[in-house]
Every structure is written in C-alpha cells, then in structure tokens.
Design a protein around this motif. Structure first.
Motif, PDB file in Angstrom:
ATOM      1  N   ALA A  14     -12.880  19.629 -30.544  1.00 19.29           N
ATOM      2  CA  ALA A  14     -12.195  21.049 -30.044  1.00 19.29           C
ATOM      3  C   ALA A  14     -11.929  20.946 -28.681  1.00 19.29           C
ATOM      4  CB  ALA A  14     -13.227  22.186 -30.254  1.00 19.29           C
ATOM      5  N   GLU A  15     -12.876  20.398 -27.806  1.00 18.76           N
ATOM      6  CA  GLU A  15     -12.423  20.537 -26.295  1.00 18.76           C
ATOM      7  C   GLU A  15     -12.524  18.908 -26.001  1.00 18.76           C
ATOM      8  OE1 GLU A  15     -15.772  22.523 -24.272  1.00 18.76           O
ATOM      9  OE2 GLU A  15     -15.930  23.536 -26.419  1.00 18.76           O
ATOM     10  N   ARG A  16     -11.551  18.089 -26.702  1.00 11.38           N
ATOM     11  CA  ARG A  16     -11.436  16.543 -26.640  1.00 11.38           C
ATOM     12  C   ARG A  16     -11.264  16.018 -25.035  1.00 11.38           C
ATOM     13  NH1 ARG A  16      -5.562  15.646 -28.686  1.00 11.38           N
ATOM     14  NH2 ARG A  16      -5.086  16.082 -26.354  1.00 11.38           N
ATOM     15  N   ASP A  17     -10.380  16.996 -24.348  1.00  9.64           N
ATOM     16  CA  ASP A  17     -10.117  16.324 -22.936  1.00  9.64           C
ATOM     17  C   ASP A  17     -11.285  16.564 -22.120  1.00  9.64           C
ATOM     18  OD1 ASP A  17      -7.755  15.677 -23.863  1.00  9.64           O
ATOM     19  OD2 ASP A  17      -6.679  16.703 -22.479  1.00  9.64           O
ATOM     20  N   ALA A  18     -12.074  17.842 -22.178  1.00 10.03           N
ATOM     21  CA  ALA A  18     -13.349  17.859 -21.252  1.00 10.03           C
ATOM     22  C   ALA A  18     -14.400  16.635 -21.537  1.00 10.03           C
ATOM     23  CB  ALA A  18     -13.492  19.259 -21.577  1.00 10.03           C
ATOM     24  N   PHE A  19     -14.397  16.605 -22.961  1.00 13.39           N
ATOM     25  CA  PHE A  19     -15.554  15.674 -23.498  1.00 13.39           C
ATOM     26  C   PHE A  19     -15.122  14.380 -23.035  1.00 13.39           C
ATOM     27  CE2 PHE A  19     -17.024  12.484 -26.540  1.00 13.39           C
ATOM     28  CZ  PHE A  19     -18.211  13.008 -27.068  1.00 13.39           C
ATOM     29  N   TRP A  20     -14.012  13.838 -23.162  1.00 16.47           N
ATOM     30  CA  TRP A  20     -13.793  12.639 -22.685  1.00 16.47           C
ATOM     31  C   TRP A  20     -13.757  12.262 -21.051  1.00 16.47           C
ATOM     32  CZ3 TRP A  20     -15.149   8.667 -25.522  1.00 16.47           C
ATOM     33  CH2 TRP A  20     -15.167   8.664 -27.003  1.00 16.47           C
ATOM     34  N   ALA A  21     -13.472  13.492 -20.393  1.00 14.71           N
ATOM     35  CA  ALA A  21     -13.495  13.406 -19.127  1.00 14.71           C
ATOM     36  C   ALA A  21     -14.979  13.160 -18.670  1.00 14.71           C
ATOM     37  CB  ALA A  21     -13.167  14.710 -18.706  1.00 14.71           C
ATOM     38  N   GLU A  22     -15.844  13.696 -19.364  1.00 13.50           N
ATOM     39  CA  GLU A  22     -17.152  13.555 -19.095  1.00 13.50           C
ATOM     40  C   GLU A  22     -17.776  11.889 -19.167  1.00 13.50           C
ATOM     41  OE1 GLU A  22     -19.671  16.473 -21.194  1.00 13.50           O
ATOM     42  OE2 GLU A  22     -18.515  17.820 -20.254  1.00 13.50           O
ATOM     43  N   GLN A  23     -17.332  11.526 -20.446  1.00 16.47           N
ATOM     44  CA  GLN A  23     -17.523  10.084 -20.985  1.00 16.47           C
ATOM     45  C   GLN A  23     -17.133   9.177 -19.776  1.00 16.47           C
ATOM     46  OE1 GLN A  23     -19.767   9.713 -23.135  1.00 16.47           O
ATOM     47  NE2 GLN A  23     -19.436  12.309 -23.510  1.00 16.47           N
ATOM     48  N   ALA A  24     -15.898   9.604 -19.212  1.00 13.27           N
ATOM     49  CA  ALA A  24     -15.056   8.494 -18.450  1.00 13.27           C
ATOM     50  C   ALA A  24     -15.832   8.252 -17.167  1.00 13.27           C
ATOM     51  CB  ALA A  24     -13.836   9.011 -17.904  1.00 13.27           C
ATOM     52  N   LYS A  25     -16.972   9.211 -16.793  1.00 20.07           N
ATOM     53  CA  LYS A  25     -18.064   8.959 -15.732  1.00 20.07           C
ATOM     54  C   LYS A  25     -18.782   7.930 -15.803  1.00 20.07           C
ATOM     55  CE  LYS A  25     -17.670  13.824 -14.108  1.00 20.07           C
ATOM     56  NZ  LYS A  25     -18.048  14.890 -14.932  1.00 20.07           N
ATOM     57  N   GLY A  26     -18.814   7.245 -17.421  1.00 22.05           N
ATOM     58  CA  GLY A  26     -19.735   6.128 -17.535  1.00 22.05           C
ATOM     59  C   GLY A  26     -19.000   4.980 -16.925  1.00 22.05           C
ATOM     60  N   ILE A  27     -18.067   4.679 -16.613  1.00 17.42           N
ATOM     61  CA  ILE A  27     -17.494   3.618 -15.916  1.00 17.42           C
ATOM     62  C   ILE A  27     -17.060   3.702 -14.610  1.00 17.42           C
ATOM     63  CG2 ILE A  27     -16.589   2.719 -18.163  1.00 17.42           C
ATOM     64  CD1 ILE A  27     -13.791   3.002 -16.882  1.00 17.42           C
ATOM     65  N   GLU A  28     -16.561   2.801 -13.623  1.00 19.20           N
ATOM     66  CA  GLU A  28     -16.279   2.918 -12.226  1.00 19.20           C
ATOM     67  C   GLU A  28     -14.660   2.755 -12.363  1.00 19.20           C
ATOM     68  OE1 GLU A  28     -20.016   1.332  -9.586  1.00 19.20           O
ATOM     69  OE2 GLU A  28     -18.112   0.175  -9.402  1.00 19.20           O
ATOM     70  N   TRP A  29     -14.014   3.483 -11.650  1.00 23.34           N
ATOM     71  CA  TRP A  29     -12.614   3.694 -11.499  1.00 23.34           C
ATOM     72  C   TRP A  29     -12.074   3.385 -10.158  1.00 23.34           C
ATOM     73  CZ3 TRP A  29      -9.848   4.742 -15.861  1.00 23.34           C
ATOM     74  CH2 TRP A  29     -10.462   5.297 -16.984  1.00 23.34           C
ATOM     75  N   GLN A  30     -11.125   2.872  -9.947  1.00 26.10           N
ATOM     76  CA  GLN A  30     -10.554   2.486  -8.758  1.00 26.10           C
ATOM     77  C   GLN A  30      -9.662   3.805  -8.375  1.00 26.10           C
ATOM     78  OE1 GLN A  30     -10.855   0.570  -6.207  1.00 26.10           O
ATOM     79  NE2 GLN A  30      -8.802   0.938  -5.158  1.00 26.10           N
ATOM     80  N   ARG A  31      -9.224   4.274  -9.273  1.00 25.27           N
ATOM     81  CA  ARG A  31      -8.377   5.743  -9.053  1.00 25.27           C
ATOM     82  C   ARG A  31      -8.734   6.237 -10.258  1.00 25.27           C
ATOM     83  NH1 ARG A  31      -2.357   4.739  -8.337  1.00 25.27           N
ATOM     84  NH2 ARG A  31      -2.121   5.393 -10.582  1.00 25.27           N
ATOM     85  N   ALA A  32      -8.843   7.574 -10.226  1.00 24.99           N
ATOM     86  CA  ALA A  32      -9.358   8.608 -11.230  1.00 24.99           C
ATOM     87  C   ALA A  32      -8.149   9.044 -12.194  1.00 24.99           C
ATOM     88  CB  ALA A  32     -10.001   9.651 -10.649  1.00 24.99           C
ATOM     89  N   PRO A  33      -8.535   9.078 -13.449  1.00 22.97           N
ATOM     90  CA  PRO A  33      -7.260   9.226 -14.352  1.00 22.97           C
ATOM     91  C   PRO A  33      -6.799  10.764 -13.936  1.00 22.97           C
ATOM     92  CG  PRO A  33      -9.194   9.157 -15.757  1.00 22.97           C
ATOM     93  CD  PRO A  33      -9.720   8.918 -14.193  1.00 22.97           C
ATOM     94  N   GLN A  34      -5.282  10.840 -14.192  1.00 19.48           N
ATOM     95  CA  GLN A  34      -4.593  12.128 -14.006  1.00 19.48           C
ATOM     96  C   GLN A  34      -4.537  13.018 -14.926  1.00 19.48           C
ATOM     97  OE1 GLN A  34      -3.763  12.252 -10.453  1.00 19.48           O
ATOM     98  NE2 GLN A  34      -4.962  10.659 -10.642  1.00 19.48           N
ATOM     99  N   GLN A  35      -4.588  12.380 -16.207  1.00 17.49           N
ATOM    100  CA  GLN A  35      -4.409  13.046 -17.419  1.00 17.49           C
ATOM    101  C   GLN A  35      -5.510  12.436 -18.392  1.00 17.49           C
ATOM    102  OE1 GLN A  35      -0.643  12.948 -19.313  1.00 17.49           O
ATOM    103  NE2 GLN A  35      -1.110  14.503 -20.795  1.00 17.49           N
TER     104      GLN A  35
END
Ligand code: AMP
Length: 635
Positions: A14-35
C-alpha cells in the motif's frame, strides 16, 4: 509501526514507495534516487531512478573500509585439497586487479563478460570485477556442455570469456577448455579475448592472440587501483540464462540498485545475517542462488561467505558440518536434494561436530518434503526455513521474514515455503478465467501483480517482447506475472506449491526445459520424434524420462540393441547439454500420444509414468500410444 507480519506486508504494497525508500538506506549510494519506482510503462518497472551506486562497492569496498581484516571469502576445495581465505581488503585487491585486466582488454561499461568457471575464487573475482566497471556478467554453469554454452555465447555476445583449464567432481577432473573451444566452434559470435585460469589440472591448447593467461596478467596488474564506476540504479548488472518451455534459454536481466537493495533487505529480514558472521550456501555460482546468496547477498551484509568446491559426501558425509564448526557458520543455505543425499548416510556425522554457531538452515529450489524437513530439523535442532523463488525474482517470493524488529515471528508449517514476502503482491488465479481465487485452499496459478519488487528481472536480455509475452500474457484478461507454478493458500496465509503449469522440470533443484532436452535428443540421426517428461523421484525430486520414436526401429529390436541405442542418445545429451540434463531412461515407442491437432500430450505421459490417471483424453489422436507407454513402464 507494524507489530504483525501481515501488516508489515500490507504496508510494503500500500505504501510501496515509502517502504522501499526505507529499505534503500540499507546500501550506500553515490547519488540518492530521485524516484523510488517508475511504473509508467507496465510491466517494465524501473527502481530507484536517478540513483547511482555500485554492487561491488556495496559488497566489497564498503566493508574493506569498515572491517578490512575480517574474512570475506572463504574458499574450500575438497576436490583439489586446497583452501584460501580472503579478508575484505584482500578481496578488494584481487577484484581491482581483475578489473584492471578486463579494462586493459578493452572491456567497458555495458559490455558482456561470460564466465564459465568451476567453483574457484577467481569466478567470484570475475563477477565482482565486472560489477566494479559496469560490465554485464553472464555466468554459465560449469556443468553445461558445448551446445548449451554456444547458445548462451550467441545470445550474450560477450567481448571476453573468463574460464579455466578444468573443474573437478568427485575427484574426477573435468577439462573445461575443450568444451569451451567446441562451443566457440559452434557459436556464431566470437569473443575478442578468453582469459584462462590455469589450475594445473588439465593441459590447455591456447589460441594465439585470443587466449590470455590469468596468472601472467595478475602479476602485471598486482596492486592496481581502479575505483568503482558509479552506475545508474537501472543499469543492468548481469544476465543469467534459465530454461523455459522453448528450446532457447532466456537471459534473465537484473538491474544494479534494485538488486542491491533487495539483497540487503533480504539478508536482514529473511535471513537475519549480521556483519562479521559466516554464511554458507552450498549452491554453485552458475545458479541464481550462487549469485544472490554465495556472492552478492552475504558480502553486501558484511558477512564472510564460504565457497565450497566438492561433494557433500566427500571425503565423508561430515564435510559440511566440519566447515560449520571450523568457520562458525551462523546461516546455511542448501537444497532438499542435498539433504536427502545426507539422510542416506550415517547420522553420526551430524553429531560429530560442534554446530552451536548455526542459527538456521534455509532450503530452496524444489519442494521440501516433510520427512526430509523433519529429519534435518531434528538432527540440527535449528529452524529449517523453506523459501520459494525463481531465477527471475533473484530473492524469495515466499518464505518467513522472521527478523523484523517489533514484528512477531511466524512458525513454519511442514510442506509450505511460507507466506508472501514483503513487496510481492502474490495472487492465485484461475488458469482459464483469470479470476482471483481469494478464498483459502483453492488451487490456482501463482501469480504476482506488477510492479515486481526491486531485484526481480527487468526484462529478458534484448527481448522486451519475450518478457511480456512469456511472463505477463498467460492469464486471460489481465497483465500479471505468472510464476508457472500451481499453488494454494491456507486460511493463515501460508502457501503450498503444487508443481509447474508448464513443461519445466526440476531435477535435484535444477531447472530444465523438457523442450531443450527433446531438441538435443532429436539431433541423434536415428530419432524421428521424442517426448521428454519429468517424473517423481525419491532422491532428486524429479528425473527426466524420454520416449523416442526411431527412424529405424530395428536398431532397438532386442533388449541389447535398445540398451545400446539408449546409451548413444544419452551421450548426445551429455555432449550438448551436459550430464545434468541426461534423461534417467530412454524408452522406444511406435508412436507418441498427441492431440488431434498434433500437440504432444506431455502431462498425460507424465501421469501414466507416475502411475496416475491421465485425466481427460477426449482430444487424444491414438489412445493406443498411451497404452504402449503404460505397458513399457510396467515391463
Ligand atoms: P529456478 O529458477 O531454477 O530457481 O527454478 C524455480 C522453480 O523451482 C520454481 O518456479 C518452482 O517450480 C521450483 N521451486 C523453487 N523453490 C521451491 C520451493 N521452495 N518449493 C517448491 N518449489 C520450488
């Protein structure tokens, strides 16, 4: 915050983007996702758009910075009696060195590198080196023979192939180079270079200008520094071929950012792995489990990973448990077939070693039968966690996510691989009407509503049309992903897998297309027609059985002749596809059971071969054909 798994799962949908935005913090990004998810062009999902990262950075460099001296890759070979242990810092050095070799040979971002290797550390270096520079790796299982390899070379069109002189199985050396040379003779595409690791196991004929010696290049590039190339999250990281219902394998294409996030999340929520611990997956780098849970997943989690070359029973059936004791393995991943093999051995091997470090054993790849599950659960005294997924998805679709803070763990149920994992909107659908079967305990096609979560296939390599027509078009009236497995769900939300809906079979956890085996057998000069089906087998789950119509039936007129003909046919399969695909038996018939429109009745043959009722036969052309098979098998 969710307190119950159903709520947690519900939020992931139901809150797909918010959920996966949190999961994305589990890895290191050179540039954060925009979408987080771009699903403007279904069924193609683009995850973490605008973000830049690198799989090798997350698997290696990140940990080489934080825990340089800790174990990263532990290689044990009972085949050649060798061991090597690499810390994260050492692993980074090896990977940088190999990346420099690839660079020097002109490999750049987006180029394909095919890896045809035994289970040796250099295979993992090659995968990580590709990820480091943005080259797309395509690992081909070392057990495949020249024909299978050639078709993959032609589809992937690699600029470079990494291989070795030989592998070894049960103490028997299997030279790889002649198989590779034969594949290159058969393939239309030719790579510019072949990089060869010489283990000193078999002689190699080197082709001047093309074939390179790994040890020599390694000396030249020792100490090379080559930073990770920052890649778009949506850039392809690898392709991995898998069998389907046609003779042509599909190149499952995976992205970079979505895969990294999915693996990091699964290591935490499903496996409960912690940095500094040791993970032991008994699979092979040629399979998806090897990609996700020998190489990338454990390393991304900062764990040491064991890469084991050898059999589970050699030098004796205690070898795996000896490794658990020595390396204090906390999590293990294997397949039911391997456990069934061990079950036949002396149970004393299981009590001989200190297994107190082990917290769980994960099993996947084929149905886990209750006796096997009970036996290993009793023997190990730790949770046995079944998990169901596919090459296409890259990580579990069904399992138990029992490591979520604040969320009560769920008990496992015998016979069930568990519940829908977060991110997967799993449905059971009526095969004919496409209607959703919402009530419990109804058998339907196990399907997944789009978008597929991060980590799943982006498309079929260079064939978007095949991606859509194969996976998203089989259910009438709706665009939904089909797993091609039958399933049912009980009132508690646990799923049960009831076999394939298509002609794919599963031998010892390895997925094989019956079409591919049929095409190979049809290559024998005396074979007019052939049908291959999978039938139940107590040890391997399923084995392939072939029924052939001969051009010259006199060649199988006596039992001795039939045996010789069978042996010849098996040899063709061995040479083209590899021993893995060899049918357990080849039987000769006068005619094959078909519908009046000429379609092979594989499911009816399979039913008869398993002693079941073949069901509705109103469309059969010649009922005697099935009767002949019945009599043949009875005899
Ligand atoms: P592969 O792509 O080779 O991993 O094969 C995937 C197929 O293996 C699935 O579609 C299922 O048919 C089967 N499979 C994988 N894991 C399980 C499991 N835990 N239980 C039952 N079948 C499984």
């Amino acid at each position: 915050m969710a307190t119950d798994y159903a709520q947690f799962h519900q939020r992931s949908i139901a809150e797909r983007d918010a959920f996966w935005a949190e999961q994305a913090k589990g890895i290191e990004w050179q540039r954060a996702p925009q979408q987080i998810c771009d699903y403007s062009n279904p069924p193609f999902a683009r995850w973490f758009v605008g973000g830049q990262t690198n799989l090798c950075h997350n698997a290696v460099d990140r940990h080489a910075r934080e825990r340089p001296g800790e174990n990263a890759l532990i290689w044990v070979s009972t085949e050649v009696g060798e061991e090597r242990i690499y810390s994260f810092a050492q692993l980074q050095a090896e990977v940088e060195c190999m990346a420099a070799m690839l660079r020097e040979q002109g490999v750049t971002q987006g180029d394909r590198v095919l890896i045809y290797m035994p289970m040796i550390p250099e295979a993992a270096f090659a995968m990580l080196a590709c990820a480091r520079i943005g080259a797309i790796h395509s690992v081909v299982f070392g057990g495949f023979a020249s024909g299978s390899l050639a078709s993959r070379i032609d589809d992937a069109e690699p600029v470079l192939i990494v291989s070795a002189d030989a592998g070894s199985r049960g103490g028997k050396v299997i030279p790889y180079k002649p198989l590779l040379d034969e594949a290159l003779r058969l393939s239309r595409h030719q790579p510019r270079r072949v990089l060869l690791v010489d283990r000193g196991l078999a002689a190699m004929d080197k082709v001047a200008e093309r074939d390179l010696d790994y040890a020599e290049l390694r000396r030249r590039h020792a100490g090379a520094r080559l930073p990770c190339v920052w890649l778009d999250a949506t850039a392809p990281s690898y392709t991995l071929y898998t069998s389907g219902t046609t003779g042509k394998p599909k190149g499952v294409q995976r992205d970079t950012g979505g895969y990294a996030v999915a693996l990091a999340a699964s290591m935490q929520h499903i496996f409960g792995g912690r940095a500094g611990e040791t993970f032991f997956s008994t699979s092979d780098i040629g399979w998806v489990v090897g990609h996700s849970y020998i190489v990338y997943g454990p390393l991304i989690a900062g764990m040491a990973t064991i890469m084991y070359e050898g059999l589970p029973t050699r030098p004796d059936a205690g070898i795996w448990w000896q490794l658990v004791e020595r390396f204090k393995v906390s999590l293990m991943f294997s397949a039911p077939t391997a456990v069934r093999v061990l079950k036949k051995q002396d149970p004393a091997y299981l009590s001989k070693y200190d297994l107190s470090s082990l917290r769980a054993l994960f099993l996947a790849g084929e149905p886990l039968d209750e006796p096997t599950a009970r036996w290993i659960a009793d023997a190990l005294g730790v949770p046995i966690v079944d998990n169901y997924w596919q090459t296409e998805t890259g990580w579990p679709i069904l399992s138990l996510a029992n490591h979520l803070p604040g969320v009560a763990p769920r008990a496992s149920k015998f016979g069930s691989p568990g519940m829908a994992m977060y991110g997967y909107q799993v449905k059971l659908l009526d095969e004919n009407s496409g209607e959703e079967l919402a009530e419990p305990n109804r058998k339907g096609v196990l399907a997944i509503e789009g978008p597929l979560p991060p980590g799943c296939l982006q498309t079929v390599w260079r064939d978007d049309a095949r991606f859509v027509s194969t996976y998203w078009s089989s259910i009438p009236g709706r665009q939904v992903y089909s797993t091609f497995d039958w399933g049912l769900r009980d009132a508690d939300g646990y799923y049960f897998i009831l076999g394939r809906t298509d002609d794919v079979i599963n031998v010892a956890g390895h997925r094989l297309g019956t079409r591919e085996i049929e095409e190979s057998i049809a290559g024998h000069p005396n074979v007019a027609e052939v049908a291959v089906v999978g039938v139940a087998d107590a040890l391997k789950g399923q084995v392939a059985l072939a029924f052939a119509v001969l051009k010259d039936p006199s060649q199988a007129a006596t039992p001795e002749l039939a045996l010789r003909q069978e042996g010849e046919i098996m040899k063709v399969v061995d040479q083209q596809l590899g021993a893995l695909a060899r049918p357990a038996r080849v039987r000769f018939v006068g005619v094959l059971p078909k519908t009046r429109s000429g379609k092979l009745l594989r499911r009816a043959i399979q039913a008869v071969a398993e002693g079941r009722d073949p069901g509705d036969l109103t469309t059969i052309e010649d009922p005697a054909a099935l009767q002949q098979i019945r009599e043949l098998l009875a005899g």
